[in-house]
Design an enzyme around this catalytic site. Structure first.
Site, PDB file in Angstrom:
ATOM      1  CE  LYS A 135      -3.924  -2.167  -0.226  1.00  7.42           C
ATOM      2  NZ  LYS A 135      -3.994  -3.423   0.385  1.00  7.42           N
TER       3      LYS A 135
HETATM    4  C1  LIG Z   1      -5.279  -4.324   0.597  1.00  5.34           C
HETATM    5  C2  LIG Z   1      -6.750  -4.242   0.557  1.00  5.34           C
HETATM    6  C3  LIG Z   1      -7.534  -4.718   1.622  1.00  5.34           C
HETATM    7  C4  LIG Z   1      -6.991  -5.533   2.749  1.00  5.34           C
HETATM    8  O1  LIG Z   1      -6.065  -4.969   3.553  1.00  5.34           O
HETATM    9  P1  LIG Z   1      -5.086  -5.907   4.412  1.00  5.34           P
HETATM   10  O2  LIG Z   1      -4.413  -4.923   5.299  1.00  5.34           O
HETATM   11  O3  LIG Z   1      -4.140  -6.540   3.434  1.00  5.34           O
HETATM   12  O4  LIG Z   1      -5.902  -6.891   5.146  1.00  5.34           O
HETATM   13  C5  LIG Z   1      -8.896  -4.502   1.581  1.00  5.34           C
HETATM   14  N1  LIG Z   1      -9.485  -3.908   0.548  1.00  5.34           N
HETATM   15  C6  LIG Z   1      -8.776  -3.455  -0.511  1.00  5.34           C
HETATM   16  C7  LIG Z   1      -9.495  -2.765  -1.614  1.00  5.34           C
HETATM   17  C8  LIG Z   1      -7.392  -3.627  -0.552  1.00  5.34           C
HETATM   18  O5  LIG Z   1      -6.711  -3.213  -1.612  1.00  5.34           O
END
Ligand SMILES: *Cc1c(COP(=O)(O)O)cnc(C)c1O
Length: 380
Positions: free
Chosen positions: A198
């Site tokens: 992210k």
């Molecule tokens: C990365 C992501 C998640 C999940 O987040 P995690 O921290 O990996 O559990 C949820 N929704 C979207 C759209 C994502 O891109």
């Protein structure tokens, strides 16, 4: 296959962690004070940083993941067995999995073409259709895909009209905004992720953003095993072990110091791709509608055919460059095939024709040029 270090070093990743150098001071502090656990100053500090970044009375709870945050958001909205939850079909699976943890049922809604997020027209049709069969949806999960804000005003109007709360999955959109208000503040509950790919990362982590302190406190209660006050370990609610560790929150505090810079760098990547490639007729970019500001977590291009997308994907892969198709819609996933969906063809088209390009804030100009030249070559 064993990948040696030079292989790893030369690979161009889609979106890799980018440490700033500020992270270690917070981790050292935690070690120096032996505040490895439990919760401590870094968790509180990280939450404060996020709250002042998001403004708008954001009340933030740092958690183990974005997925955990979505799970708790659903629990807070009393979603339970056989309830229906409306979900944007064009997303990563983590947006929807927690619905099934609770025995509830996702109802999928397709996207519009301006932002690739939930189509308000189809959402209202879906709600009316569910109401006609006596099943009022318990929540709406809307995404800010690849950093692009969803149609906030339109979706909020529908939420208010039918009195159905919104969970805003802003996992990909920290740093984005809509008419100068930050994404992550538009849901009745909103969700952030600090997973490794992210825009900022704690190596793994997430947060729930609530509108008031009471909900924040309730979230913390649920995320720490729902232990009733007192020392007797008495429990009247089912709880979870979802709190972020003080070490990881230290990484988060360091990352918050550079967040705006990383947003600028990702937007600069987008601008460079755009300047270099938009004159090719077959390549389309997703522009920001007026008032929309995307963190450009990933730069995505749309091709006219699936074949061209596949060709480009393979060309980049052969050159040790990580690129990806856009998220496979949830209504096409084998695990969700029994659920109802409201479709207009947009998410399936995007699934076939969109290519996500390397977009990290740590990409070099040389790396970007390598990618761009390969794409230019393909189009002759
Ligand atoms: C990365 C992501 C998640 C999940 O987040 P995690 O921290 O990996 O559990 C949820 N929704 C979207 C759209 C994502 O891109």
């Amino acid at each position: 296959m064993i990948k040696n270090e030079s292989y790893l070093n030369s690979k161009i990743w889609l979106s890799s962690p980018h440490m700033s150098g500020h992270e270690e001071k917070f981790i050292k502090e935690a070690f120096n004070t032996n505040w490895i656990a439990p919760l401590g100053p870094n968790v509180n500090g990280f939450e404060k940083d996020l709250e002042s970044y998001l403004e708008n009375n954001a009340n933030v709870v740092a958690l183990t993941s974005g997925t955990a945050a979505i799970h708790l958001a659903l629990v807070l909205l009393n979603v339970s067995k056989n309830d229906e939850v409306i979900c944007q079909t064009k997303t990563f699976v983590a947006s929807v999995n927690p619905v099934t943890y609770l025995g509830a049922k996702p109802v999928f809604v397709d996207s519009e073409i301006d932002t690739w997020n939930m189509c308000p027209i189809l959402l209202e049709q879906a709600i009316n259709d569910r109401l006609n069969i006596g099943k009022k949806p318990k929540a709406i999960i809307v995404i800010n895909l690849y950093g692009m804000p969803h149609k906030v005003k339109e979706i909020q109007n529908i939420s208010n009209k039918y009195n159905i709360p919104i969970i805003e999955d802003s996992a990909e959109a920290l740093g984005s905004s809509y008419f100068n208000k930050k994404c992550g503040t538009f849901g009745d509950l909103s969700v952030l992720s600090f997973n490794g790919n992210k825009i900022i990362t704690t190596s793994g982590g997430g947060a729930l953003v609530a509108k008031d302190i009471k909900t924040k406190e309730k979230t913390i209660f649920l995320a720490t095993q729902a232990k009733d006050p007192g020392i007797e370990y008495s429990h009247t609610h089912v709880g979870y072990n979802y709190r972020m560790s003080n070490i990881l929150a230290g990484i988060g505090r360091g990352q918050m110091e550079v967040l705006d810079n990383y947003v600028a760098l990702r937007r600069k990547n987008y601008r460079y791709y755009y300047d270099q490639l938009s004159s090719i007729n077959d390549i389309r970019f997703l522009n920001e509608p007026e008032g929309y500001f995307s963190n450009r977590w990933l730069t995505c291009i749309e091709l006219p055919t699936n074949k061209m997308r596949e060709d480009l994907l393979h060309l980049l892969q052969e050159n040790n460059i990580e690129a990806r198709p856009s998220w496979k819609p949830m209504h096409l996933q084998p695990i969700f095939k029994e659920y109802t969906s409201y479709l207009n063809g947009v998410s399936e088209r995007l699934y076939k024709t969109v290519l996500c390009l390397p977009s990290g804030s740590n990409l070099t100009k040389g790396e970007l040029d390598k990618i761009i030249n390969l794409i230019k070559q393909y189009f002759g």
